[in-house]
Design an enzyme around this catalytic site. Structure first.
Site: not given
Ligand code: MN
Length: 744
Positions: A64, A93-94, A156
């Site tokens: 991604h 974020e992840d 994105d």
């Molecule tokens: Mn993304």
């Protein structure tokens, strides 16, 4: 090589590496080309950070960010800082890494972009209105700090839209809603036309799969025909340009499915009557010694020597580029086939701007900032953020209106050109120039004539403002201004007054509703807003409070109509109520598509009054507070708004053909008033057993008749069959399903 679920780990590694190399190659082919090292470092870091994580589709997560980085370089034309930020955009974020980690490894610039992206990662619209506004504010704030944040965010979003099929249906609708409401307009505003078109097409595809598929098929079927028309049309132009020694590309452009569909809806016409499917685009390398502008006009002459131009359809965005940077000369000419054909003339540089947006040419370095249109736009955003509207939804809408709307050109008394949103008044222009001018405005002269402050500016107007130190801003001015800047400034000055009037309006409306034993809620408010034509509750209250609405209409018109109308009947289907408890649970399962059939017993649903869908249409459901579901057409504007403001209430719904229950629809028939034609229409309808007529109304004028046919049908197929049969009558020229509201 593409991902598939049976890949071995080794194959996956190869795939990841090849996708990265593909992206890197695009970077090497671009004008920026030195910083391979830092990009490789960002890639390795992101890969390690996302290791072992997969997307919903099953593919390794790192694919991604690589895809987003590829869009950033190939389709937006940005350089290494943006590529690194794109590769790292989901890390904070992840994963467990922090912005500080990024800063230590990649420096403060990349870290601050990643930080901006992380802040707006939760989606623009949360569950509550206040959340939405806050997120939207954040989005704008980070955007005005560094435009690359929003460009990467758009990349994105584009990749998420391209891979939307692996999401749950209800989530899909939430994402498409947001995309249509915010991201597609943003892409357009930033001049990313290719991306904007693709986003809209993808929204269309997921929201209205059947309509999309049918248009796509029709375009494919017509392709050879269109190609031959284009070849015949473009050949003489190409010959002449070759003769003149031009290096150029002459491309055939076919209108996108989404814009074809919009046109069909707007004009109530079938696909076959969309005549501007084709456009030609000339992209030329300018010759030495002449300006690009002059050469655009030379090519214009070549074309208009061959074909007659349409007198009113000439667009000169070469002399005055659009605010988003778009430059081109558009001319529409009559082709030999008898159709108007649009030709777009652009130099290679103009084409680059048109495809990748102005941002690709924008200077990031501080201190070197020239005041480009983009700079001015970002400055406006910053100013607006200083005086935000107190009401969340208002806040978003005022922004949308001003940031994405159509712009017009006006002239100052000295002849300087200024761009301002369409619909702006003389008073708006005062605020646009400077708040002090706006606040002390007493009048204006437009084209040397005195006009009131409420005068709506037109493109090409020359405007001079008259001010006086003694002038004080007036509360009524809020009704006069339409731009975000003026509106938010005035609203903050008159905050107290507005609150009082609004409160009073609420009370007055409550009083009227109480007479009918009703209250303000999600059932009654949409009715009131649509009747009085307001987008927001606060505007309605404010108008009511000022006494400018006839509130008697609440019981005389709004709800009287409702109780009498069969259209508004709530379809509470209560036969065969077995297995009720079991099914009740699945009703609240967001991930499941709700199936509506004759035997649906466990769900209470209501047909939306605004678009009145029937079985077989592409529809969606909005969950109401009482647990019932309102069914809207997917294309419905009211639904679009609800989708973006309350995405969590959307349910994906499939509505198949009914055999027991029938639903209302309205057809409009137009044709030539010949002897016997009405009889023929009546015969065809009466022979069709799946249709029940409730009312026919036919008017004839100047040899043309227009018939409005109210019918009850079981599904959209019934209507399509009927339309086809009616069109077989020679004198009938068009049959369209229309929104019945227009005829009440
Ligand atoms: Mn993304």
């Amino acid at each position: 090589m593409e991902y598939h679920t049976q890949m071995t780990v080794e194959e996956e590694e190869l795939l990841i590496e090849s996708k990265f190399q593909e992206m890197l190659q695009a970077y090497k082919n671009s004008p920026h080309r030195q910083k391979i090292d830092i990009i490789t470092k960002a890639y390795n870091f992101a890969k390690k950070a996302h290791h072992g994580v997969r997307r919903r589709s099953g593919e390794p997560y790192i694919l991604h960010p690589i895809a987003v980085a590829n869009i950033v370089v190939s389709e937006i034309g940005l350089g290494s800082t943006s590529i690194c930020s794109a590769l790292l955009h989901d890390v904070v974020e992840d994963t467990d890494y922090t912005v500080e980690d990024i800063e230590n490894l990649f420096g403060s610039k990349i870290a601050s972009i990643v930080d901006g992206l992380t802040k707006i990662s939760g989606g623009v619209f949360g569950a509550q209105a206040s959340m939405q506004a806050e997120n939207f504010r954040k989005l704008l704030l980070t955007m005005s700090e560094d435009i690359r944040v929003i460009l990467i965010k758009i990349a994105d979003r584009l990749h998420n839209m391209r891979t939307l099929s692996s999401m749950l249906p209800a989530k899909q609708l939430k994402i498409t809603g947001e995309t249509q409401y915010i991201y597609a307009p943003l892409a357009q505003r930033l001049g990313l036309f290719g991306i904007k078109t693709e986003l809209e097409d993808l929204c269309f595809k997921y929201e209205q799969p059947e309509a999309y598929a049918s248009i796509e098929k029709k375009i494919n079927d017509m392709q050879p025909h269109l190609q031959s028309i284009f070849d015949e049309f473009s050949k003489p132009i190409a010959n002449k340009l070759h003769e003149m020694g031009y290096d150029f590309d002459l491309l055939m452009r076919i209108k996108s499915p989404a814009s074809i569909w919009r046109k069909m809806q707007r004009k109530h016409i079938p696909f076959e009557e969309v005549f501007d499917l084709l456009a030609a685009r000339i992209i030329f390398t300018p010759k030495e010694g002449l300006s690009e502008k002059e050469q655009c006009w030379i090519i214009y002459s070549v074309i208009t020597n061959l074909y007659k131009p349409h007198p009113e359809r000439l667009r000169d965005w070469v002399t005055t580029p659009k605010a988003n940077g778009y430059e081109a000369l558009h001319v529409t000419v009559m082709g030999n086939s008898g159709n108007w054909e649009e030709v777009q003339i652009r130099s290679r540089r103009m084409n680059e701007i048109a495809e990748k947006g102005l941002a690709a040419h924008w200077k990031y370095k501080t201190g070197e900032s020239e005041d480009s249109e983009l700079d001015k736009w970002l400055k406006t955003i910053k100013e607006l953020l200083e005086h935000p509207e107190p009401n969340a939804i208002d806040f978003i809408d005022t922004f949308k209106l001003n940031l994405f709307g159509v712009e017009i050109f006006v002239f100052t008394p000295k002849g300087d050109i200024r761009t301002i949103p369409q619909g702006a008044t003389a008073l708006d222009f005062g605020f646009y120039l400077h708040s002090d001018i706006g606040l002390h405005c007493i009048g204006a002269k437009v084209n040397h004539k005195l006009v009131p402050l409420s005068y709506v500016l037109k493109s090409g107007d020359q405007i001079e403002l008259l001010t006086s130190k003694k002038q004080e801003p007036q509360p009524e001015w809020i009704d006069i201004v339409t731009t975000a800047k003026a509106r938010s400034r005035l609203r903050s000055i008159f905050k107290k007054e507005i609150r009082g009037i609004t409160k009073n309006g609420e009370m007055l409306i409550d009083k009227e509703l109480k007479k009918l034993n009703l209250t303000r809620n999600s059932e009654t408010m949409p009715e009131l807003l649509s009747h009085y034509k307001f987008a927001h509750a606060d505007d309605l209250y404010y108008a009511a409070g000022r006494g400018s609405l006839n509130l008697d209409e609440i019981h005389n018109v709004v709800f009287k109509k409702k109780s009498q109308s069969r259209w508004m009947k709530i379809w509470k289907l209560q036969f065969g109520s077995q297995k009720k408890d079991k099914q009740d649970k699945s009703k609240f399962d967001k991930s499941k598509t709700i199936q509506l059939t004759d035997s649906t017993t466990n769900i209470e649903y209501r047909i939306a009054d605004c678009c009145r869908p029937i079985p077989g249409d592409d529809v969606l459901g909005i969950m109401e507070e009482n647990g019932s579901i309102t069914i809207h057409k997917s294309e419905c504007n009211v639904a679009l708004k609800l989708k973006s403001s309350s995405g969590n209430k959307i349910r994906s719904v499939e509505w198949t053909t009914h055999k027991v229950l029938s639903f209302p629809a309205v057809l409009e028939i137009k044709g030539i008033d010949e002897v016997g034609v009405l009889k023929e229409i009546a015969r065809i309808i009466s022979e069709d057993y799946s249709i029940n007529i409730s009312k026919i109304n036919i008017e004839t004028k100047d040899g043309i008749f227009t018939g409005i046919l109210r019918i009850y049908v079981y599904s959209a197929d019934d209507i399509n069959n009927l339309c086809m049969n009616l069109l077989k009558i020679n004198a009938v020229k068009s049959v369209n399903r229309v929104n019945s509201e227009e005829y009440e």
